[in-house]
Scaffold this motif. Structure first.
Motif, mmCIF file in Angstrom:
data_model
loop_
_atom_site.group_PDB
_atom_site.id
_atom_site.type_symbol
_atom_site.label_atom_id
_atom_site.label_comp_id
_atom_site.label_asym_id
_atom_site.label_seq_id
_atom_site.Cartn_x
_atom_site.Cartn_y
_atom_site.Cartn_z
ATOM 1 N N ASN A 1 1.338 -11.653 12.465
ATOM 2 C CA ASN A 1 1.457 -11.350 11.133
ATOM 3 C C ASN A 1 1.405 -9.852 9.784
ATOM 4 O O ASN A 1 0.934 -10.001 9.673
ATOM 5 C CB ASN A 1 0.119 -12.368 10.815
ATOM 6 N N SER A 2 0.518 -9.343 11.509
ATOM 7 C CA SER A 2 0.959 -7.640 11.368
ATOM 8 C C SER A 2 1.022 -6.610 12.757
ATOM 9 O O SER A 2 0.433 -6.273 12.926
ATOM 10 C CB SER A 2 -0.682 -7.670 10.352
ATOM 11 N N PHE B 1 3.549 -23.597 20.029
ATOM 12 C CA PHE B 1 2.469 -22.896 19.756
ATOM 13 C C PHE B 1 2.905 -22.804 17.958
ATOM 14 O O PHE B 1 1.472 -23.143 17.438
ATOM 15 C CB PHE B 1 2.509 -21.652 20.494
ATOM 16 N N LEU B 2 3.665 -22.176 17.352
ATOM 17 C CA LEU B 2 3.556 -21.964 16.519
ATOM 18 C C LEU B 2 3.641 -23.521 15.521
ATOM 19 O O LEU B 2 3.265 -23.385 13.987
ATOM 20 C CB LEU B 2 5.004 -21.139 15.562
ATOM 21 N N VAL B 3 4.046 -24.460 15.928
ATOM 22 C CA VAL B 3 4.255 -25.770 15.635
ATOM 23 C C VAL B 3 3.066 -25.816 15.401
ATOM 24 O O VAL B 3 2.379 -26.616 14.006
ATOM 25 C CB VAL B 3 5.167 -26.931 16.079
ATOM 26 N N VAL C 1 1.869 -19.488 8.525
ATOM 27 C CA VAL C 1 2.571 -19.693 8.210
ATOM 28 C C VAL C 1 2.474 -20.159 6.693
ATOM 29 O O VAL C 1 1.867 -19.624 5.797
ATOM 30 C CB VAL C 1 3.999 -20.592 8.348
ATOM 31 N N TRP C 2 1.888 -21.542 6.313
ATOM 32 C CA TRP C 2 1.457 -22.074 5.436
ATOM 33 C C TRP C 2 0.075 -21.240 4.380
ATOM 34 O O TRP C 2 0.588 -20.531 3.708
ATOM 35 C CB TRP C 2 1.164 -23.642 5.369
ATOM 36 N N TYR D 1 9.949 -17.689 -0.407
ATOM 37 C CA TYR D 1 9.629 -16.949 0.649
ATOM 38 C C TYR D 1 10.924 -17.994 1.605
ATOM 39 O O TYR D 1 11.548 -17.163 2.396
ATOM 40 C CB TYR D 1 8.339 -17.763 1.072
ATOM 41 N N PHE D 2 11.186 -18.995 1.182
ATOM 42 C CA PHE D 2 12.652 -19.611 2.596
ATOM 43 C C PHE D 2 13.871 -20.202 1.527
ATOM 44 O O PHE D 2 14.506 -20.999 1.519
ATOM 45 C CB PHE D 2 11.703 -21.106 2.008
#
Length: 211
Positions: free
Chosen positions: A57-58, A134-136, A143-144, A159-160
């Protein structure tokens, strides 16, 4: 070994092995997959150290974190292999690895090497949003909440709005995880596609590291 996704996200993971000659320096988001590949092949010459997955995220912080880890662990191993792709560093991670004299995975990000770098690039899915297993599992943490959608749902369109679908690049056959990925797509207002990739190019890349 019991692996906690929250720990992988915030702290990373270290698995020492007395007989290991090579250290895999990886993203925490890949820990489960790397350990599964190591176990399936009985590779005792590889040890694993994972940096916190939340670095994604960074990404500007990834090169410095990788360099610090390489310098810390280099005296204990014959070789260090960096299991990161570019991961949003704009080529800085590749340059840093070259400066340090260590090799790294090829490709723009883990989505590409799970799907196959050439296959991924040929798809040209410019309006797809990707999630690995993993991201799920860590959707809220990656994300959220970081995007503030838990507090400001009106930002969703900002964003989407230019995305059309969410693609779950699945490393495992897990119906519950597939369902969760479908829910993530619905939360983002996107179409859902499940794509079984397995470990993609991860296994052959690691297989090239000889004892």
């Amino acid at each position: 070994m019991r692996i906690d996704d929250k720990i992988l996200t915030e702290k990373g993971l270290n698995t020492g092995a007395a007989e290991a000659k090579t250290l895999l320096l990886a993203c925490g988001a890949l820990a489960r997959e790397i350990l599964a590949v190591i176990e399936a092949n009985g590779w005792t010459h590889l040890a694993l150290h994972c940096l916190p997955a939340i670095l994604h995220n960074s990404p500007q912080g990834i090169p410095d974190a990788v360099e610090a880890a390489v310098l810390e662990h280099r005296p204990n191993y014959d070789e260090i292999f960096v299991v990161y792709a570019d991961c949003g560093t704009g080529g800085q991670l590749q340059q840093r690895c070259e400066d340090l004299g260590v090799k790294m995975m090829a490709g723009p990000h883990c989505y590409a090497f799970f799907d196959g770098v050439e296959t991924f690039e040929a798809r040209e899915e410019f309006t797809a949003f990707y999630l690995t297993d993993f991201l799920v599992r860590q959707f809220d943490a990656f994300v959220w909440k970081p995007l503030g959608l838990d507090r400001y749902p009106d930002l969703l369109e900002t964003y989407f709005g230019n995305y059309t679908k969410l693609v779950h690049l699945a490393q495992t056959d897990d119906p519950a995880l597939t369902e969760k990925a479908s829910v993530c797509a619905a939360r983002l207002g996107l179409e859902f596609e499940h794509r079984a990739t397995g470990y993609g190019e991860l296994t052959p890349e690691l297989a090239r590291i000889r004892p």
